[in-house]
Design a protein around this motif. Structure first.
Motif, PDB file in Angstrom:
ATOM      1  N   GLY A 124     -20.294  44.011  17.251  1.00 17.31           N
ATOM      2  CA  GLY A 124     -20.845  45.001  18.019  1.00 17.31           C
ATOM      3  C   GLY A 124     -22.150  44.607  18.897  1.00 17.31           C
ATOM      4  N   TRP A 125     -22.748  43.559  18.377  1.00 16.96           N
ATOM      5  CA  TRP A 125     -23.935  42.974  19.211  1.00 16.96           C
ATOM      6  C   TRP A 125     -23.829  41.690  19.663  1.00 16.96           C
ATOM      7  N   GLU A 126     -22.655  41.071  19.620  1.00 15.03           N
ATOM      8  CA  GLU A 126     -22.084  39.922  20.242  1.00 15.03           C
ATOM      9  C   GLU A 126     -22.858  39.550  21.632  1.00 15.03           C
ATOM     10  N   GLN A 127     -22.834  40.561  22.411  1.00  7.77           N
ATOM     11  CA  GLN A 127     -23.228  40.210  23.713  1.00  7.77           C
ATOM     12  C   GLN A 127     -24.695  39.921  23.936  1.00  7.77           C
ATOM     13  N   LEU A 128     -25.270  40.723  23.027  1.00 13.71           N
ATOM     14  CA  LEU A 128     -26.863  40.817  23.192  1.00 13.71           C
ATOM     15  C   LEU A 128     -27.327  39.341  22.635  1.00 13.71           C
ATOM     16  N   ILE A 129     -26.434  38.853  21.761  1.00 11.77           N
ATOM     17  CA  ILE A 129     -27.066  37.505  21.123  1.00 11.77           C
ATOM     18  C   ILE A 129     -26.448  36.416  22.125  1.00 11.77           C
ATOM     19  N   ALA A 130     -25.402  36.467  22.608  1.00 20.86           N
ATOM     20  CA  ALA A 130     -24.879  35.596  23.373  1.00 20.86           C
ATOM     21  C   ALA A 130     -25.610  35.310  24.725  1.00 20.86           C
ATOM     22  N   ASP A 131     -26.241  36.407  25.344  1.00 15.41           N
ATOM     23  CA  ASP A 131     -26.867  36.577  26.419  1.00 15.41           C
ATOM     24  C   ASP A 131     -28.195  35.785  26.296  1.00 15.41           C
ATOM     25  N   SER A 132     -28.652  35.570  25.039  1.00 14.39           N
ATOM     26  CA  SER A 132     -30.015  34.956  24.861  1.00 14.39           C
ATOM     27  C   SER A 132     -29.792  33.863  24.082  1.00 14.39           C
ATOM     28  N   THR A 133     -28.714  32.925  24.059  1.00 15.76           N
ATOM     29  CA  THR A 133     -28.772  31.704  23.383  1.00 15.76           C
ATOM     30  C   THR A 133     -29.436  30.648  24.467  1.00 15.76           C
ATOM     31  N   VAL A 134     -29.768  29.623  23.629  1.00 18.75           N
ATOM     32  CA  VAL A 134     -30.390  28.327  24.447  1.00 18.75           C
ATOM     33  C   VAL A 134     -29.571  27.153  24.123  1.00 18.75           C
ATOM     34  N   SER A 135     -29.971  26.070  24.842  1.00 20.31           N
ATOM     35  CA  SER A 135     -29.290  25.066  24.664  1.00 20.31           C
ATOM     36  C   SER A 135     -29.578  24.059  23.471  1.00 20.31           C
TER      37      SER A 135
END
Length: 342
Positions: A124-135
């Motif tokens: 349910g929070w996948e997009q919130l995390i995915a949008d903030s990932t870094v390399s």
């Protein structure tokens, strides 16, 4: 005085950076929900990776800090360390640095997988995390373990330019005794408070304190006498077996003394003025500040007078260690008068 200390002292700065795996929350993360203005409240952060993956780096940093705390004194935002120990300490730091580098390589090799597992874990929070990932390259730049060792050279001008450094040097002794007091308090609560017997393992923090003081005797004249006092206490203990009875009371009194920075300064001065470490320890065992102040050369005649008579007899006996079963069950246990020490 300042020049003499600086001749024996080197400064070390520990520079460890650890990626927090946190990113700032933004209003967009809440899908346009009405939020209070920024002047009223600020948003927190979100984790974009499992913090358990990063614990190893915090542990290695803590090991490095502990190493420097055991041998040095806080100084100019880092530590002041004995010049003759600098090489050995740097060698220990290199070992920790190698472990840090190996942990970094291991973490980065599975970084992408770790992030995906974190995303999958929070349905349910996948997009919130995915949008903030870094390399992984970004994370690599945020993980580092370095240090710098240097000598301090005063300006030597006897002008206001010197005052900041002089003030720092004047406070080094007090800083050292404050650090000793903190370590002794931890040892008291962990190993000595309320105990009728302790193992030799309980001496470990006291040995660390003694070694730290012995390495920093050049900082303040009263440091060496306190190091000698602790060493004298060690010399009076049995080499093996449980520590009980009068010996334990002496140790408890010593730890209580070490917990009070001002008392350390006063007793260090007494030793400089001629009081022997053994006499100080006798006074602690007697449980009276008067005996310490007068610096007896022998064990005071009134040792144990304030204790139940049979306990005093036990402490005065020469026929071996005191066991808990030897103590009277229905009588209060001997307590050292605090004399303002605890």
């Amino acid at each position: 005085m300042t020049d003499r200390i600086l001749d024996c002292l080197m400064a070390i700065n520990l520079d460890v950076t650890i990626w927090t795996a946190r990113r700032k929350l933004t209003p967009a993360d809440f899908g346009g929900a009405e939020l209070p203005p920024e002047e009223l409240a600020s948003l927190g952060s979100k984790r974009v990776c499992n913090p358990e993956e990063l614990k190893v780096f915090g542990m290695l940093k803590a090991r490095a800090v502990s190493l420097l705390d055991r041998h040095g004194v806080r100084f100019l935002g880092g530590w002041g360390i004995p010049a003759d120990k600098a090489e050995g300490l740097v060698e220990e730091l290199r070992k920790i640095q190698s472990e840090f580098a190996a942990a970094k390589t291991d973490f980065l090799s599975r970084y992408d997988q770790a992030v995906q597992e974190w995303i999958s874990r929070h349905t349910g929070w996948e997009q919130l995390i995915a949008d903030s990932t870094v390399s992984a390259d970004y994370v690599r730049s945020r993980l580092g373990f370095t240090w710098q060792v240097y000598r301090i050279m005063p300006p030597g001008t006897n002008t206001p330019i010197d005052e900041g450094l002089k003030e720092e040097m004047r406070g080094l002794g007090n800083t050292l005794f404050d650090e000793v007091a903190k370590s002794a308090s931890e040892a008291w609560h962990k190993s000595f408070a309320g105990k009728l017997e302790v193992t030799h393992k309980a001496l470990s923090p006291l040995r660390t304190i003694q070694q730290k003081l012995a390495g920093l005797t050049f900082i303040e004249p009263r440091v060496a006498p306190i190091a000698d006092l602790i060493q004298t206490a060690f010399a009076s203990l049995p080499r093996r077996g449980m520590i009980r009875g009068g010996r334990l009371l002496m140790l408890q009194g010593l730890v209580a003394l070490l917990r009070d920075p001002q008392a350390l300064i006063e007793h260090g001065q007494k030793i400089i003025e001629g009081c022997t470490p053994a006499a100080i320890l006798d006074g602690l065992l007697a449980g009276g500040c008067a005996q310490v102040s007068s610096c007896p050369n022998t064990v005071p005649q009134d040792v144990g007078q304030d204790m139940p008579v049979d306990i005093a007899e036990i402490l005065d006996a020469d026929d071996g260690p005191v066991f808990p079963e030897d103590l009277p069950d229905a009588r209060p246990q001997p307590v050292l008068p605090n004399c303002g020490l605890w």
